[in-house]
Motif scaffolding. Structure first.
Motif, PDB file in Angstrom:
ATOM      1  N   ALA A  66       0.826  -1.216   0.000  1.00 39.62           N
ATOM      2  CA  ALA A  66       0.000   0.000   0.000  1.00 39.62           C
ATOM      3  C   ALA A  66       0.864   1.272   0.000  1.00 39.62           C
ATOM      4  O   ALA A  66       0.535   2.256  -0.669  1.00 39.62           O
ATOM      5  N   SER A  67       1.988   1.231   0.727  1.00 37.41           N
ATOM      6  CA  SER A  67       2.823   2.438   0.807  1.00 37.41           C
ATOM      7  C   SER A  67       3.423   2.780  -0.562  1.00 37.41           C
ATOM      8  O   SER A  67       3.477   3.938  -0.963  1.00 37.41           O
ATOM      9  N   LEU A  68       3.846   1.730  -1.290  1.00 36.62           N
ATOM     10  CA  LEU A  68       4.411   1.952  -2.632  1.00 36.62           C
ATOM     11  C   LEU A  68       3.326   2.453  -3.584  1.00 36.62           C
ATOM     12  O   LEU A  68       3.554   3.366  -4.385  1.00 36.62           O
ATOM     13  N   GLU A  69       2.138   1.874  -3.456  1.00 37.43           N
ATOM     14  CA  GLU A  69       1.040   2.300  -4.327  1.00 37.43           C
ATOM     15  C   GLU A  69       0.692   3.768  -4.070  1.00 37.43           C
ATOM     16  O   GLU A  69       0.461   4.540  -5.008  1.00 37.43           O
ATOM     17  N   ALA A  70       0.709   4.156  -2.795  1.00 31.41           N
ATOM     18  CA  ALA A  70       0.414   5.550  -2.451  1.00 31.41           C
ATOM     19  C   ALA A  70       1.471   6.482  -3.042  1.00 31.41           C
ATOM     20  O   ALA A  70       1.161   7.559  -3.572  1.00 31.41           O
ATOM     21  N   GLU A  71       2.718   6.017  -2.972  1.00 35.17           N
ATOM     22  CA  GLU A  71       3.829   6.799  -3.537  1.00 35.17           C
ATOM     23  C   GLU A  71       3.633   6.994  -5.041  1.00 35.17           C
ATOM     24  O   GLU A  71       3.831   8.081  -5.586  1.00 35.17           O
ATOM     25  N   LEU A  72       3.209   5.907  -5.701  1.00 30.45           N
ATOM     26  CA  LEU A  72       3.015   5.967  -7.144  1.00 30.45           C
ATOM     27  C   LEU A  72       1.794   6.810  -7.517  1.00 30.45           C
ATOM     28  O   LEU A  72       1.806   7.513  -8.527  1.00 30.45           O
ATOM     29  N   ASP A  73       0.770   6.743  -6.673  1.00 30.18           N
ATOM     30  CA  ASP A  73      -0.406   7.583  -6.924  1.00 30.18           C
ATOM     31  C   ASP A  73      -0.024   9.062  -6.847  1.00 30.18           C
ATOM     32  O   ASP A  73      -0.487   9.889  -7.642  1.00 30.18           O
ATOM     33  N   SER A 114       4.592   6.353 -16.661  1.00 28.87           N
ATOM     34  CA  SER A 114       4.976   4.952 -16.927  1.00 28.87           C
ATOM     35  C   SER A 114       6.406   4.626 -16.502  1.00 28.87           C
ATOM     36  O   SER A 114       6.640   3.646 -15.792  1.00 28.87           O
ATOM     37  N   LEU A 115       7.359   5.436 -16.962  1.00 25.32           N
ATOM     38  CA  LEU A 115       8.764   5.112 -16.664  1.00 25.32           C
ATOM     39  C   LEU A 115       9.019   5.144 -15.158  1.00 25.32           C
ATOM     40  O   LEU A 115       9.730   4.286 -14.625  1.00 25.32           O
ATOM     41  N   MET A 116       8.429   6.109 -14.471  1.00 30.60           N
ATOM     42  CA  MET A 116       8.636   6.219 -13.028  1.00 30.60           C
ATOM     43  C   MET A 116       8.009   5.024 -12.302  1.00 30.60           C
ATOM     44  O   MET A 116       8.541   4.529 -11.307  1.00 30.60           O
ATOM     45  N   PHE A 117       6.856   4.557 -12.799  1.00 32.84           N
ATOM     46  CA  PHE A 117       6.230   3.349 -12.243  1.00 32.84           C
ATOM     47  C   PHE A 117       7.176   2.159 -12.395  1.00 32.84           C
ATOM     48  O   PHE A 117       7.418   1.413 -11.466  1.00 32.84           O
ATOM     49  N   TRP A 164      -0.282  -4.553 -14.080  1.00 34.39           N
ATOM     50  CA  TRP A 164      -0.691  -3.686 -12.959  1.00 34.39           C
ATOM     51  C   TRP A 164      -0.487  -2.206 -13.330  1.00 34.39           C
ATOM     52  O   TRP A 164      -1.367  -1.370 -13.129  1.00 34.39           O
ATOM     53  N   THR A 165       0.700  -1.911 -13.932  1.00 32.81           N
ATOM     54  CA  THR A 165       0.994  -0.531 -14.355  1.00 32.81           C
ATOM     55  C   THR A 165      -0.024  -0.056 -15.390  1.00 32.81           C
ATOM     56  O   THR A 165      -0.536   1.064 -15.313  1.00 32.81           O
ATOM     57  N   ALA A 166      -0.310  -0.930 -16.350  1.00 30.07           N
ATOM     58  CA  ALA A 166      -1.270  -0.565 -17.392  1.00 30.07           C
ATOM     59  C   ALA A 166      -2.632  -0.242 -16.787  1.00 30.07           C
ATOM     60  O   ALA A 166      -3.266   0.755 -17.143  1.00 30.07           O
ATOM     61  N   ARG A 167      -3.063  -1.100 -15.841  1.00 28.01           N
ATOM     62  CA  ARG A 167      -4.366  -0.863 -15.193  1.00 28.01           C
ATOM     63  C   ARG A 167      -4.375   0.467 -14.456  1.00 28.01           C
ATOM     64  O   ARG A 167      -5.291   1.261 -14.582  1.00 28.01           O
ATOM     65  N   LYS A 168      -3.302   0.722 -13.717  1.00 34.02           N
ATOM     66  CA  LYS A 168      -3.227   1.954 -12.927  1.00 34.02           C
ATOM     67  C   LYS A 168      -3.242   3.202 -13.813  1.00 34.02           C
ATOM     68  O   LYS A 168      -3.775   4.247 -13.431  1.00 34.02           O
ATOM     69  N   LEU A 169      -2.627   3.117 -14.979  1.00 38.45           N
ATOM     70  CA  LEU A 169      -2.489   4.308 -15.814  1.00 38.45           C
ATOM     71  C   LEU A 169      -3.503   4.349 -16.959  1.00 38.45           C
ATOM     72  O   LEU A 169      -3.435   5.225 -17.827  1.00 38.45           O
ATOM     73  N   GLY A 170      -4.416   3.388 -16.964  1.00 38.74           N
ATOM     74  CA  GLY A 170      -5.456   3.386 -17.997  1.00 38.74           C
ATOM     75  C   GLY A 170      -4.896   3.094 -19.381  1.00 38.74           C
ATOM     76  O   GLY A 170      -5.311   3.696 -20.377  1.00 38.74           O
ATOM     77  N   LEU A 171      -3.912   2.174 -19.449  1.00 40.69           N
ATOM     78  CA  LEU A 171      -3.274   1.847 -20.727  1.00 40.69           C
ATOM     79  C   LEU A 171      -3.493   0.377 -21.073  1.00 40.69           C
ATOM     80  O   LEU A 171      -3.930  -0.409 -20.228  1.00 40.69           O
ATOM     81  N   GLN A 172      -3.164   0.012 -22.291  1.00 38.35           N
ATOM     82  CA  GLN A 172      -3.101  -1.394 -22.669  1.00 38.35           C
ATOM     83  C   GLN A 172      -1.747  -1.933 -22.197  1.00 38.35           C
ATOM     84  O   GLN A 172      -0.746  -1.203 -22.250  1.00 38.35           O
ATOM     85  N   PRO A 173      -1.679  -3.206 -21.797  1.00 38.25           N
ATOM     86  CA  PRO A 173      -0.393  -3.762 -21.364  1.00 38.25           C
ATOM     87  C   PRO A 173       0.732  -3.568 -22.394  1.00 38.25           C
ATOM     88  O   PRO A 173       1.872  -3.331 -22.032  1.00 38.25           O
ATOM     89  N   ILE A 174       0.387  -3.617 -23.685  1.00 37.53           N
ATOM     90  CA  ILE A 174       1.434  -3.463 -24.710  1.00 37.53           C
ATOM     91  C   ILE A 174       2.091  -2.088 -24.614  1.00 37.53           C
ATOM     92  O   ILE A 174       3.282  -1.938 -24.893  1.00 37.53           O
ATOM     93  N   ASN A 175       1.335  -1.073 -24.202  1.00 38.39           N
ATOM     94  CA  ASN A 175       1.891   0.274 -24.069  1.00 38.39           C
ATOM     95  C   ASN A 175       3.010   0.322 -23.018  1.00 38.39           C
ATOM     96  O   ASN A 175       3.909   1.151 -23.095  1.00 38.39           O
TER      97      ASN A 175
END
Lengths: 163, 482
Positions: free
Chosen positions: A7-14, A27-30, A48-59
């Motif tokens: 949760a702490s890492l997720e909060a940092e990324l948010d 993306s790169l920072m994630f 997980w990154t794609a979901r968080k940033l509203g992207l397709q996994p390929i992105n």
């Protein structure tokens, strides 16, 4: 083991995401943060990154395969990056890399990154680390070592055995 | 005797100088920002008024400051291209993706004096109505990224950054963004793509000039670390005094990164054009000469992408004579003033001001092999001539360095390089081609001798006079014939 981001890492990324008017920019920072935490970028981390940033996994996946710093498999605890480019090469970086490999029982002639079977070390040749005045330089995890001779190389290995 | 001139480097190597804001302020830090933000509007002789921001933009133009990242383009002019009428936000990005082989100047500022960069950035953002800016830093500089984040935090706490800076109502936020090991991110449109969270494929110009269609398709300024630091000094000195540093059209100071076969490699700040290449290499205040018993063979004068210069070369330079007329004058390699224009007239460039010295113990074939491998690794792969060509160059120089060369490889290399330059979206194509073209042109005998020796050895071991047609090297070599 299922993939879970603390949760702490997720909060940092948010919080990081708020630095950009467009979420995709994060993306790169994630990927840096996830690689630091998990040691590499797994398929789950990409999704997980794609979901968080509203992207397709390929992105996200196309970043992992484009940027040399991202890894898709775990690396050694001590990651030794020896600079390959001209000024370091003039100062003996090829011999230096060979020394690391030989001492660790790795193939001194293989070009790609190599990890010891015990997972302690990864040795890799990388391009210019922007410290040509103190060649040859070696980046050990986050620390840059300057004018690395045989004694310092051996000290790096000794230190890494304890990691 | 020529001496270093410390403007940007004034504090950072002083004993006891630390990267925190307290130390920076004890050394006069953020005074330029306070002064600029308190400036009144400027009255012009024709009765017009310049806002303080416009005045600073004019001052940067008048200072003659040229970009320190590689292209040497006028910083003031670059700012003047920014589309201010689009109604879109204007962004500023500090290019801290220092990765041109041979260059290690920005590293010093980022690690030892991050507030100098931040102050220069705040001033530049203020002058250009920028509310959101980024520092794009190399992924391989994690320590500097942390130092910058800490410095930004301190600047925010001190009221130099964030909302209502120094009570003027001006808001600015700066964030650190880390790259991840791709050289192409130093190219400004590649950097912008990368900052948008994509692969760093450079954009085609036109239409994607950053000043009009940059980050998020908004007007964007991309400036090098050292360039932004100079803005602070232009504010403190005034443009007229600043322009007295250096030489006409090559004003101010530059930090030269000196590496390779010299006694004292390191970073040296000079007044642009007031020190020669020979002095940089041989003077005890700078490189201190070559290693004992060695003679000079070649100089790579402006980062690995610049064309190599050969010891003993003489160049025709435009110089103003005693009668005030411009005339061509012979200037030998070591007498070349280290500046933008002289190196350009010598057929190369000062680029990122990285000088790599090669002595007579070095093989030019091996040296080029090292550089070509770099470009093959770093091509982003977007344009076919560069993606394929850079790899072919690397393969050919590799075989020449490993006893498998051919006499015709000199022509082969030239042929490929000529077909890369000018045929790519960004200047990487030239960066990959120029070392090859210049090395082969100026040291042709070495390349041919190596190829001939390898062929002879090959023939001896095979018992034939030439490589067999089934040899994969022949297929590649056939390209040179059409």
């Amino acid at each position: 083991m299922s993939f879970s981001v603390p949760a702490s890492l997720e909060a940092e990324l948010d919080e990081l995401t708020t630095h950009y008017p467009v979420k995709r920019s994060a993306s790169l920072m994630f990927l840096h943060a996830l690689q630091e935490h998990f040691g590499y970028i797994s398929k789950d981390a990409v999704e997980w990154t794609a979901r968080k940033l509203g992207l397709q996994p390929i992105n996200v996946y196309e970043l992992v395969t484009f940027y040399p710093m991202f890894r898709q498999e775990p690396l050694g605890k001590t990651h030794i990056k020896v600079c390959r480019t001209l000024s370091c090469s003039l100062a003996g970086s090829a011999e230096l890399r060979e020394r690391f490999c030989t001492r660790l029982g790795l193939d001194p002639h293989a070009h790609a990154a190599q990890t010891t079977p015990d997972g302690q070390f990864t040795v890799e040749f990388v391009e210019c680390l922007a410290s040509c005045g103190t060649a040859p330089v070696v980046l050990v995890n986050e620390d840059l070592h300057h004018k690395v001779g045989t004694a310092e190389a051996d000290a790096i290995l000794k230190q890494g055995q304890k990691a | 005797m020529p001496e270093p001139f410390k403007l940007i480097l004034k504090n950072l190597d002083e004993p006891g100088f630390t990267p925190d804001i307290g130390c920076y302020q004890r050394h006069g830090g953020y005074e330029a920002l306070k002064r600029a933000l308190a400036m009144p509007a400027r009255d012009l002789p024709d009765g017009k008024k310049l806002s303080p921001q416009e005045a600073l933009r004019e001052d940067v133009k008048a200072s003659g400051l040229r970009g320190r990242g590689g292209a040497g383009f006028s910083a003031g002019l670059k700012w003047s291209f920014v589309d201010r009428r689009s109604g879109k936000p204007i962004y500023l990005i500090c290019n801290a993706d220092e990765s041109e082989p041979g260059t290690f100047k920005d590293r010093q500022i980022l690690h030892k004096d991050p507030h100098q960069l931040i102050e220069g950035m705040i001033l530049s953002c203020w002058a250009n109505d920028v509310k959101l800016a980024y520092i794009y830093i190399r992924g391989e500089m994690p320590v500097a990224a942390k130092l910058l984040n800490q410095a930004l935090k301190e600047a925010r706490a001190a009221g130099f950054l964030g909302k209502n800076i120094l009570g003027t109502g001006y808001d600015l936020e700066i964030h650190v963004h880390r790259g991840a090991g791709a050289y192409i991110c130093g190219e400004e449109t590649g950097l912008i793509e990368s900052l948008e969270g994509k692969r760093a494929y450079p954009r085609i110009k036109p239409p994607y000039f950053p000043a009009v269609l940059g980050l998020y398709m908004c007007p964007t300024i991309v400036n090098n670390v050292e360039t932004l630091c100079h803005v602070k000094h232009i504010v403190l000195m005034g443009p007229t005094e600043y322009a007295k540093l250096g030489t006409p059209n090559n004003t101010g100071t530059r930090i030269v990164s000196l590496s390779g076969d010299v006694q004292k490699p390191g970073y040296y700040e000079i007044q642009v054009g007031r020190v020669t290449l020979g002095e940089l290499i041989f003077d005890p205040n700078f490189g201190g000469g070559l290693k004992p018993g060695r003679t000079l063979k070649a100089i790579i004068p402006g980062g690995s992408s610049s064309k190599v210069l050969k010891a003993g070369e003489v160049f025709k330079l435009n110089r103003k004579g005693a009668d005030g007329q411009m005339a061509k004058v012979d200037v030998s390699l070591l007498d070349l003033p280290y500046d933008f224009d002289s190196l350009q007239q010598a057929g190369t460039m000062s680029g990122s001001s990285a000088v790599i010295v090669l002595d007579d113990s070095r093989s030019m074939v091996q040296t080029l092999g090292n550089l070509s491998e770099f470009y093959a690794h770093e091509s982003c792969g977007q344009c076919t001539p560069c993606r394929e060509g850079a790899l072919w160059l690397s393969k050919a120089t590799h075989r020449l360095s490993h006893g498998e060369g051919r006499k015709a490889d000199a022509d082969y290399l030239t042929h490929i390089a000529q077909n890369i330059q000018g045929r790519t979206i960004c200047a990487f194509g030239e960066a990959a081609a120029w070392p090859v073209l210049s090395f082969v042109k100026k040291f042709r005998d070495e390349f041919e001798a190596q190829g001939a020796a390898d062929e002879a050895a090959h023939a001896k071991s095979q018992g034939t006079s030439s490589p067999k047609s089934s040899d994969p090297r022949s297929a590649a070599g056939s390209l040179q014939t059409h």
